[in-house]
Design a protein around this motif. Structure first.
Motif, PDB file in Angstrom:
ATOM      1  N   HIS A  54      94.680  21.478  13.720  1.00 19.59           N
ATOM      2  CA  HIS A  54      94.094  21.463  15.064  1.00 19.59           C
ATOM      3  C   HIS A  54      95.176  21.134  16.098  1.00 19.59           C
ATOM      4  CE1 HIS A  54      91.632  19.914  18.416  1.00 19.59           C
ATOM      5  NE2 HIS A  54      92.180  18.733  18.236  1.00 19.59           N
ATOM      6  N   LYS A  99      86.501  25.857  12.742  1.00 15.88           N
ATOM      7  CA  LYS A  99      86.395  26.776  11.608  1.00 15.88           C
ATOM      8  C   LYS A  99      85.968  26.052  10.330  1.00 15.88           C
ATOM      9  CE  LYS A  99      89.486  30.563  12.197  1.00 15.88           C
ATOM     10  NZ  LYS A  99      90.814  31.109  11.887  1.00 15.88           N
ATOM     11  N   ASN A 100      86.364  24.781  10.203  1.00 20.81           N
ATOM     12  CA  ASN A 100      86.036  24.018   9.002  1.00 20.81           C
ATOM     13  C   ASN A 100      84.822  23.113   9.179  1.00 20.81           C
ATOM     14  OD1 ASN A 100      88.171  24.628   6.883  1.00 20.81           O
ATOM     15  ND2 ASN A 100      89.391  24.333   8.718  1.00 20.81           N
ATOM     16  N   ALA A 126      86.438  28.893  18.908  1.00 18.51           N
ATOM     17  CA  ALA A 126      86.060  29.388  17.580  1.00 18.51           C
ATOM     18  C   ALA A 126      87.252  29.485  16.636  1.00 18.51           C
ATOM     19  CB  ALA A 126      85.372  30.743  17.701  1.00 18.51           C
ATOM     20  N   GLN A 127      88.465  29.645  17.181  1.00 20.50           N
ATOM     21  CA  GLN A 127      89.666  29.760  16.348  1.00 20.50           C
ATOM     22  C   GLN A 127      90.291  28.411  15.998  1.00 20.50           C
ATOM     23  OE1 GLN A 127      90.681  32.597  14.862  1.00 20.50           O
ATOM     24  NE2 GLN A 127      88.734  33.276  15.700  1.00 20.50           N
ATOM     25  N   TRP A 168      93.061  19.152   8.382  1.00 26.35           N
ATOM     26  CA  TRP A 168      92.494  20.024   9.418  1.00 26.35           C
ATOM     27  C   TRP A 168      92.861  19.528  10.814  1.00 26.35           C
ATOM     28  CZ3 TRP A 168      87.282  19.765   6.495  1.00 26.35           C
ATOM     29  CH2 TRP A 168      87.297  20.666   5.425  1.00 26.35           C
ATOM     30  N   PRO A 198      91.022  25.210  14.083  1.00 27.46           N
ATOM     31  CA  PRO A 198      90.794  24.874  12.676  1.00 27.46           C
ATOM     32  C   PRO A 198      89.697  23.835  12.438  1.00 27.46           C
ATOM     33  CG  PRO A 198      93.133  25.065  13.085  1.00 27.46           C
ATOM     34  CD  PRO A 198      92.454  25.144  14.427  1.00 27.46           C
TER      35      PRO A 198
END
Length: 98
Positions: free
Chosen positions: A30, A80-81, A74-75, A26, A77
């Motif tokens: 990112h 999001k994870n 918010a987008q 992740w 990674p």
């Protein structure tokens, strides 16, 4: 234009040296996400800060007046994870070379 200092707060103080394989994946996503925003000119600079109390990340955003910083965050990674969160603070202006 609007300008923001964004600070990525990892989920734990020793996150950088103790990331799991999944977290490392992740973080790679990112980095690619931020690099793409850098290429587009949305981000002016970004990178990790090696604070002895616990590392974190910093990015400087330059976005249009009609854009929302929360939408970019918010987008990401890592957000999001569910791997840490961001603080974001508006800047009065941003001067940069280049």
């Amino acid at each position: 234009m609007k300008y923001y200092l964004c600070k990525y707060i990892p989920p734990r103080p020793d996150f950088l040296p103790t990331m799991s394989a999944e977290e490392k994946g992740w973080m790679g996503e990112h980095g690619a996400y931020l690099d793409a925003l850098l290429e587009q000119g949305t981000i002016v600079a970004h990178g990790p800060v090696m604070d002895p109390a616990g590392g974190y990340g910093v990015s400087l955003y330059r976005i249009a007046d009609d854009q929302d910083i929360a939408a970019f965050i918010a987008q990401d990674p890592i957000v999001k994870n569910g791997v840490g969160h961001y603080e974001h603070h508006p800047m009065l202006h941003l001067k940069a070379r280049g």
